[in-house]
Design a protein around this motif. Structure first.
Motif, short mmCIF file in Angstrom:
data_model
loop_
_atom_site.label_atom_id
_atom_site.label_comp_id
_atom_site.label_asym_id
_atom_site.label_seq_id
_atom_site.Cartn_x
_atom_site.Cartn_y
_atom_site.Cartn_z
N ARG A 33 50.61 7.37 29.97
CA ARG A 33 49.99 6.63 31.07
C ARG A 33 48.48 6.81 30.95
O ARG A 33 47.98 7.93 31.02
CB ARG A 33 50.47 7.17 32.41
N ASP A 34 47.80 5.71 30.71
CA ASP A 34 46.35 5.78 30.60
C ASP A 34 45.75 4.46 31.09
O ASP A 34 46.45 3.46 31.20
CB ASP A 34 45.90 6.11 29.17
N PRO A 35 44.47 4.46 31.40
CA PRO A 35 43.84 3.25 31.92
C PRO A 35 43.93 2.05 30.98
O PRO A 35 44.06 0.92 31.43
CB PRO A 35 42.38 3.67 32.15
N ALA A 36 43.89 2.27 29.67
CA ALA A 36 43.97 1.16 28.72
C ALA A 36 45.34 0.49 28.79
O ALA A 36 45.44 -0.73 28.78
CB ALA A 36 43.69 1.66 27.30
N SER A 37 46.40 1.29 28.87
CA SER A 37 47.75 0.72 28.99
C SER A 37 47.88 -0.06 30.30
O SER A 37 48.43 -1.16 30.32
CB SER A 37 48.81 1.82 28.95
N ALA A 38 47.37 0.50 31.37
CA ALA A 38 47.45 -0.17 32.67
C ALA A 38 46.70 -1.50 32.63
O ALA A 38 47.18 -2.51 33.16
CB ALA A 38 46.88 0.73 33.76
N ALA A 39 45.55 -1.53 31.98
CA ALA A 39 44.79 -2.77 31.87
C ALA A 39 45.55 -3.82 31.06
O ALA A 39 45.55 -5.00 31.39
CB ALA A 39 43.43 -2.49 31.23
N ARG A 40 46.24 -3.38 30.00
CA ARG A 40 47.03 -4.31 29.19
C ARG A 40 48.20 -4.88 29.98
O ARG A 40 48.52 -6.06 29.88
CB ARG A 40 47.51 -3.61 27.93
N VAL A 41 48.85 -4.02 30.77
CA VAL A 41 49.96 -4.48 31.62
C VAL A 41 49.46 -5.57 32.56
O VAL A 41 50.08 -6.64 32.68
CB VAL A 41 50.58 -3.31 32.43
N LEU A 42 48.35 -5.31 33.23
CA LEU A 42 47.84 -6.28 34.19
C LEU A 42 47.37 -7.57 33.51
O LEU A 42 47.54 -8.66 34.07
CB LEU A 42 46.72 -5.65 35.02
N ALA A 43 46.80 -7.45 32.31
CA ALA A 43 46.37 -8.65 31.58
C ALA A 43 47.58 -9.51 31.21
O ALA A 43 47.53 -10.74 31.34
CB ALA A 43 45.59 -8.25 30.33
N LEU A 44 48.67 -8.88 30.75
CA LEU A 44 49.87 -9.64 30.42
C LEU A 44 50.48 -10.25 31.68
O LEU A 44 50.90 -11.41 31.66
CB LEU A 44 50.90 -8.76 29.71
N ASP A 45 50.49 -9.51 32.77
CA ASP A 45 51.01 -10.03 34.03
C ASP A 45 50.23 -11.28 34.45
O ASP A 45 50.82 -12.31 34.81
CB ASP A 45 50.93 -8.94 35.10
N ARG A 46 48.91 -11.22 34.38
CA ARG A 46 48.08 -12.38 34.73
C ARG A 46 48.33 -13.55 33.78
O ARG A 46 48.42 -14.71 34.22
CB ARG A 46 46.59 -12.00 34.72
N ALA A 47 48.45 -13.27 32.48
CA ALA A 47 48.66 -14.33 31.50
C ALA A 47 50.00 -15.03 31.72
O ALA A 47 50.08 -16.26 31.67
CB ALA A 47 48.58 -13.77 30.08
N LEU A 48 51.06 -14.26 31.98
CA LEU A 48 52.36 -14.86 32.23
C LEU A 48 52.37 -15.66 33.53
O LEU A 48 52.97 -16.73 33.61
CB LEU A 48 53.45 -13.80 32.25
N SER A 49 51.69 -15.14 34.53
CA SER A 49 51.61 -15.86 35.80
C SER A 49 50.87 -17.19 35.62
O SER A 49 51.30 -18.22 36.13
CB SER A 49 50.89 -14.98 36.83
N ALA A 50 49.78 -17.16 34.89
CA ALA A 50 48.99 -18.37 34.66
C ALA A 50 49.76 -19.39 33.82
O ALA A 50 49.61 -20.60 34.01
CB ALA A 50 47.67 -18.02 33.98
N ALA A 51 50.61 -18.91 32.91
CA ALA A 51 51.37 -19.81 32.03
C ALA A 51 52.48 -20.54 32.77
O ALA A 51 52.92 -21.60 32.33
CB ALA A 51 51.95 -19.03 30.87
N ARG A 52 52.93 -19.99 33.89
CA ARG A 52 54.01 -20.61 34.68
C ARG A 52 55.17 -21.05 33.79
O ARG A 52 55.58 -22.22 33.79
CB ARG A 52 53.49 -21.77 35.50
N LEU A 53 55.69 -20.10 33.01
CA LEU A 53 56.77 -20.39 32.07
C LEU A 53 58.06 -20.73 32.81
O LEU A 53 58.46 -20.01 33.72
CB LEU A 53 57.01 -19.19 31.16
N PRO A 54 58.72 -21.82 32.42
CA PRO A 54 60.00 -22.17 33.05
C PRO A 54 61.01 -21.04 32.81
O PRO A 54 61.11 -20.51 31.72
CB PRO A 54 60.44 -23.43 32.31
N GLY A 55 61.71 -20.68 33.85
CA GLY A 55 62.74 -19.65 33.74
C GLY A 55 62.28 -18.26 34.08
O GLY A 55 63.10 -17.39 34.34
N VAL A 56 60.98 -18.00 34.07
CA VAL A 56 60.49 -16.67 34.46
C VAL A 56 60.50 -16.61 35.97
O VAL A 56 59.84 -17.39 36.65
CB VAL A 56 59.08 -16.38 33.90
N VAL A 57 61.30 -15.69 36.51
CA VAL A 57 61.48 -15.57 37.95
C VAL A 57 60.43 -14.67 38.57
O VAL A 57 59.84 -14.99 39.61
CB VAL A 57 62.90 -15.02 38.26
N GLU A 58 60.18 -13.53 37.93
CA GLU A 58 59.27 -12.55 38.51
C GLU A 58 58.81 -11.59 37.44
O GLU A 58 59.54 -11.29 36.50
CB GLU A 58 59.98 -11.77 39.61
#
Length: 70
Positions: A33-58
């Protein structure tokens, strides 16, 4: 190396994809657990949210992983 565009914080990283049942997977960023990993998690979360991929529920972020439900 690699010339493709990628969201900030998602370049050149180590990750694992883990099965989380019939309708989900976990994207794990490192073992520590480190700040770099946390930043990567949040970046992927934002990217997937912005992509609005069909079938992704949450997407559910944690400190070092992202649960993707589909």
């Amino acid at each position: 190396a690699g010339g493709g565009a990628s969201p900030a914080g998602l370049r050149a990283m180590s990750l694992r994809l883990l099965d989380a049942g019939e309708c989900a997977l976990v994207v794990e960023f490192g073992a520590a657990r480190d700040p770099a990993s946390a930043a990567r998690v949040l970046a992927l979360d934002r990217a997937l949210s912005a992509a609005r991929l069909p079938g992704v529920v949450e997407c559910v972020p944690t400190y070092r992983s992202l649960l993707v439900q589909y």
